[in-house]
Design a protein around this motif. Structure first.
Motif, short mmCIF file in Angstrom:
data_model
loop_
_atom_site.label_atom_id
_atom_site.label_comp_id
_atom_site.label_asym_id
_atom_site.label_seq_id
_atom_site.Cartn_x
_atom_site.Cartn_y
_atom_site.Cartn_z
N VAL A 241 0.84 -1.20 0.00
CA VAL A 241 0.00 0.00 0.00
C VAL A 241 0.87 1.25 0.00
CG1 VAL A 241 -1.68 1.33 1.34
CG2 VAL A 241 -1.98 -1.14 1.05
N LYS B 40 1.01 4.18 -2.81
CA LYS B 40 0.85 5.61 -2.53
C LYS B 40 1.92 6.43 -3.26
CE LYS B 40 -1.53 5.27 1.90
NZ LYS B 40 -1.51 5.57 3.35
N ILE C 9 -5.90 6.09 -2.86
CA ILE C 9 -5.17 5.26 -1.90
C ILE C 9 -4.56 6.07 -0.76
CG2 ILE C 9 -2.93 5.18 -3.06
CD1 ILE C 9 -3.30 1.99 -2.40
#
Length: 180
Positions: free
Chosen positions: A7, A11, A58
């Protein structure tokens, strides 16, 4: 690679990390889309749009819930938006005259399969089907359902109660033995 690392890379717009997350979740999210849309092409399109939206947003993911749960909410919202765009509207209820009672004691016989319940849900009127699906299958509470569908929590409770009653009738008519 740990999910939080993926994640964080997403980003930073890391395409390999995005592809890795996509591959990890695409099948499950497609299944969620199919539960709502019942059409492979529509479900594929909506699933793709949901992933695009997820990668665009995100930065808003704060790891308060699992990434899969966060993504699933996006997929469900995209499905609902798609259905709304197809003019499948929800019945607006006059909440001033409603007396909603939560019915948490509703059960069905043990020999009824999940697939039989899902099939019966498909025969519910639209105004009840999505509330029942969001509550029973997806596990959302009334505040989340009201936000997703753009209805009040009272309307969510009422539609769930009425939907479960109709679901019970459908199961009893099929001989599955729903009981109160």
């Amino acid at each position: 690679m740990f999910q939080i690392d993926l994640v964080e890379k997403c980003k930073k717009n890391d395409r390999k990390a995005q592809l890795h997350l996509y591959r990890q979740y695409c099948d499950a999210m497609f299944c969620v889309s199919m539960r709502y849309l019942k059409n492979i092409d529509d479900a594929q399109d909506v699933t793709q749009e949901a992933f695009i939206r997820a990668f665009q947003k995100i930065d808003q993911f704060k790891a308060e819930v699992a990434f899969g749960a966060w993504l699933k909410k996006i997929v469900v919202n995209k499905c609902i938006d798609f259905l709304k765009s197809r003019h499948e509207h929800y019945l607006s209820l006059d909440e001033n005259i409603l007396n909603v009672v939560d019915d948490d004691n509703w059960k069905i016989e043990d020999d009824v399969s999940v697939d039989e319940v899902k099939l019966a849900i498909e025969h519910l009127p639209e105004k009840y089907k999505y509330v029942v699906m969001l509550y029973l299958i997806e596990g959302y509470d009334h505040s989340e359902i009201s936000e997703i569908l753009g209805i009040t929590q009272t309307a969510s409770r009422t539609q769930l109660l009425r939907g479960k009653n109709q679901l019970k009738e459908l199961l009893m008519n099929k001989g599955y033995g729903a009981r109160s």
